[in-house]
Design a protein around this motif. Sequence first.
Motif, PDB file in Angstrom:
ATOM      1  N   ARG A 210       0.845  -1.194   0.000  1.00  0.00           N
ATOM      2  CA  ARG A 210       0.000   0.000   0.000  1.00  0.00           C
ATOM      3  C   ARG A 210       0.880   1.243   0.000  1.00  0.00           C
ATOM      4  O   ARG A 210       2.025   1.208   0.417  1.00  0.00           O
ATOM      5  N   ILE A 211       0.320   2.352  -0.449  1.00  0.00           N
ATOM      6  CA  ILE A 211       1.044   3.621  -0.437  1.00  0.00           C
ATOM      7  C   ILE A 211       1.078   4.170   0.986  1.00  0.00           C
ATOM      8  O   ILE A 211       0.028   4.342   1.617  1.00  0.00           O
ATOM      9  N   PRO A 212       2.245   4.439   1.533  1.00  0.00           N
ATOM     10  CA  PRO A 212       2.347   4.984   2.899  1.00  0.00           C
ATOM     11  C   PRO A 212       2.050   6.481   2.917  1.00  0.00           C
ATOM     12  O   PRO A 212       2.955   7.316   2.937  1.00  0.00           O
ATOM     13  N   TRP A 213       0.775   6.807   2.929  1.00  0.00           N
ATOM     14  CA  TRP A 213       0.365   8.202   2.752  1.00  0.00           C
ATOM     15  C   TRP A 213       0.939   9.135   3.808  1.00  0.00           C
ATOM     16  O   TRP A 213       1.298  10.273   3.511  1.00  0.00           O
ATOM     17  N   MET A 214       1.034   8.686   5.051  1.00  0.00           N
ATOM     18  CA  MET A 214       1.557   9.563   6.096  1.00  0.00           C
ATOM     19  C   MET A 214       3.024   9.897   5.843  1.00  0.00           C
ATOM     20  O   MET A 214       3.443  11.057   5.922  1.00  0.00           O
ATOM     21  N   SER A 215       3.819   8.889   5.512  1.00  0.00           N
ATOM     22  CA  SER A 215       5.236   9.133   5.217  1.00  0.00           C
ATOM     23  C   SER A 215       5.401   9.999   3.978  1.00  0.00           C
ATOM     24  O   SER A 215       6.236  10.909   3.937  1.00  0.00           O
ATOM     25  N   VAL A 216       4.596   9.709   2.953  1.00  0.00           N
ATOM     26  CA  VAL A 216       4.650  10.502   1.723  1.00  0.00           C
ATOM     27  C   VAL A 216       4.303  11.957   2.008  1.00  0.00           C
ATOM     28  O   VAL A 216       4.948  12.890   1.512  1.00  0.00           O
ATOM     29  N   SER A 217       3.285  12.186   2.836  1.00  0.00           N
ATOM     30  CA  SER A 217       2.849  13.548   3.154  1.00  0.00           C
ATOM     31  C   SER A 217       3.925  14.318   3.909  1.00  0.00           C
ATOM     32  O   SER A 217       4.201  15.489   3.612  1.00  0.00           O
ATOM     33  N   LEU A 218       4.542  13.666   4.895  1.00  0.00           N
ATOM     34  CA  LEU A 218       5.582  14.328   5.677  1.00  0.00           C
ATOM     35  C   LEU A 218       6.785  14.686   4.804  1.00  0.00           C
ATOM     36  O   LEU A 218       7.312  15.804   4.886  1.00  0.00           O
ATOM     37  N   LEU A 219       7.211  13.741   3.979  1.00  0.00           N
ATOM     38  CA  LEU A 219       8.365  13.991   3.124  1.00  0.00           C
ATOM     39  C   LEU A 219       8.051  15.038   2.063  1.00  0.00           C
ATOM     40  O   LEU A 219       8.842  15.962   1.819  1.00  0.00           O
ATOM     41  N   GLY A 220       6.891  14.918   1.425  1.00  0.00           N
ATOM     42  CA  GLY A 220       6.505  15.884   0.397  1.00  0.00           C
ATOM     43  C   GLY A 220       6.349  17.285   0.964  1.00  0.00           C
ATOM     44  O   GLY A 220       6.749  18.270   0.338  1.00  0.00           O
ATOM     45  N   LEU A 221       5.771  17.388   2.159  1.00  0.00           N
ATOM     46  CA  LEU A 221       5.599  18.698   2.781  1.00  0.00           C
ATOM     47  C   LEU A 221       6.945  19.320   3.136  1.00  0.00           C
ATOM     48  O   LEU A 221       7.131  20.538   2.994  1.00  0.00           O
ATOM     49  N   ALA A 222       7.900  18.497   3.582  1.00  0.00           N
ATOM     50  CA  ALA A 222       9.235  19.014   3.887  1.00  0.00           C
ATOM     51  C   ALA A 222       9.883  19.601   2.631  1.00  0.00           C
ATOM     52  O   ALA A 222      10.479  20.685   2.669  1.00  0.00           O
ATOM     53  N   VAL A 223       9.754  18.889   1.515  1.00  0.00           N
ATOM     54  CA  VAL A 223      10.304  19.381   0.241  1.00  0.00           C
ATOM     55  C   VAL A 223       9.612  20.676  -0.175  1.00  0.00           C
ATOM     56  O   VAL A 223      10.255  21.639  -0.606  1.00  0.00           O
ATOM     57  N   LEU A 224       8.293  20.720  -0.043  1.00  0.00           N
ATOM     58  CA  LEU A 224       7.528  21.899  -0.445  1.00  0.00           C
ATOM     59  C   LEU A 224       7.890  23.112   0.402  1.00  0.00           C
ATOM     60  O   LEU A 224       8.060  24.224  -0.116  1.00  0.00           O
ATOM     61  N   VAL A 225       8.035  22.907   1.700  1.00  0.00           N
ATOM     62  CA  VAL A 225       8.347  24.016   2.618  1.00  0.00           C
ATOM     63  C   VAL A 225       9.712  24.616   2.317  1.00  0.00           C
ATOM     64  O   VAL A 225       9.858  25.838   2.181  1.00  0.00           O
ATOM     65  N   ILE A 226      10.728  23.762   2.196  1.00  0.00           N
ATOM     66  CA  ILE A 226      12.076  24.302   1.979  1.00  0.00           C
ATOM     67  C   ILE A 226      12.208  24.916   0.596  1.00  0.00           C
ATOM     68  O   ILE A 226      12.903  25.916   0.408  1.00  0.00           O
ATOM     69  N   SER A 227      11.505  24.360  -0.383  1.00  0.00           N
ATOM     70  CA  SER A 227      11.551  24.929  -1.727  1.00  0.00           C
ATOM     71  C   SER A 227      10.881  26.294  -1.768  1.00  0.00           C
ATOM     72  O   SER A 227      11.384  27.236  -2.389  1.00  0.00           O
TER      73      SER A 227
END
Length: 468
Positions: A210-227
Amino acid sequence: MTISSREPTVSAAGWTALFGREHGPVAVTLAAGVALHAVNVYLAATIMPSVVDDIGGSSLYAWATTVFMFASVLGSAAAAAVLGARGPRSSYRFAALLLAAGTTVCALAPSMLVLLAGRLVQGLGGGLLFALSYAMVRITLHEALWPRAMALVSAMWGVATLIGPALGGVCAQLGAWRDAFWGLLPFLLFFGFWGAMRLPKGKAGGVTPRIPWMSVSLLGLAVLVISAASISSRLMVNAAGLLLAALLLVGWLRRERRTTLRLIPATAFGSDPRLRFVYLTMALLVLSSTVEVYIPYFGQRLQGLGPLAAGYLGAVLAAGWTLGSVACSGMSHRSRSIISTGPVVTLAGLAGLFFAGPVHSGTVAAIAAVSVALLALGWGIGMAWPHLLTRVLQLAPDADQELAGSSVTTVQLTATAFGSALAGTVANVIGFSDNAGTGDLQSTARWMFGLFALAPLAAVVTTRYARR
């Protein structure tokens, strides 16, 4: 699942075996998956000034990259689940057609907001295709071919730095930036259908991940914030973005350690430290390479080069990465020493840039010095890269092999996003701006190359554990 029942020996696993009749179509298809994503990256960067001149939206200029990178991380993170659910052939076709759909939206975009929507879809499809191409090396080729195959797919970034700027630059010069996107579609459709047919059709056995949505969200949000934070020229905004992104990254790692639904194999958090140091080494080497974002600008302002020449100066790093991968991928018997040597060569390249990069001169000697330093920087990463990727597949347990393949691109894309944002932060803090003088640019270059040299220096230490 393998595409062939015949298993080549290590002695026979050279380039001839990889490109032979049995494995060649598969190898080309996997390489094309990375190339199509990478060409799109450099093509879009080249034509964006023309896009803004035509449809407006200059205030959202940087978001064309931010949105794409954010979506690429999400697409990459979903690769293991998509591969398990659909199988190699269907997964590859789905990713290629998703990238084609986003490219079509970008080509037709009447406004910047529509273009950003297209870039979002492009990022999802491209990140997924990119990750799948790495992940399917294991299930379509024998282990003896992995180093060569990994070198081949990694080399596509070097190819893309030659094709992307050239295609985008010609179209922009002719006032036809939309044609750059249209030009990608035939290749996406070709490999989405003909290329996908070269891959196995069935699904892997066992339970579909299954897609680990919580991990994906945390990692994606970190990338979005710093960018997003790196766009600002205010120190407090950059610092706050870095702090918040770091906290999100720590939260992601804590989540990965405790959950059974993750983005990287559980082995990385076990008592054996080798896999986590392999990932850390990879991330540090990728961080080292992100200084290339500013190489074309420094080439124009400090070395007096034209846009096209400065663009290809930045491509020297990718060329070094490609040459290093191809030259050293077949040296499996020396993988430990190569992994240890890679960061040292990378450090030497950044040291060369620290001294040669800020020089304000358009002489052949000055440009040659910068080129040699960039070549060394890329070569150091490239020589170690195939062996590090192979180590990930070797250290991950059988149950996590598909996850291990997609985790490589998750780490690479995340490190690229963080590195690019950190480079922007350093530049903005030091004084980089449209009106910056020669002295400001020299100071920016010196600080950037000096601070980023800490990454390969740290990798020299981490490889002591990664190569065991």
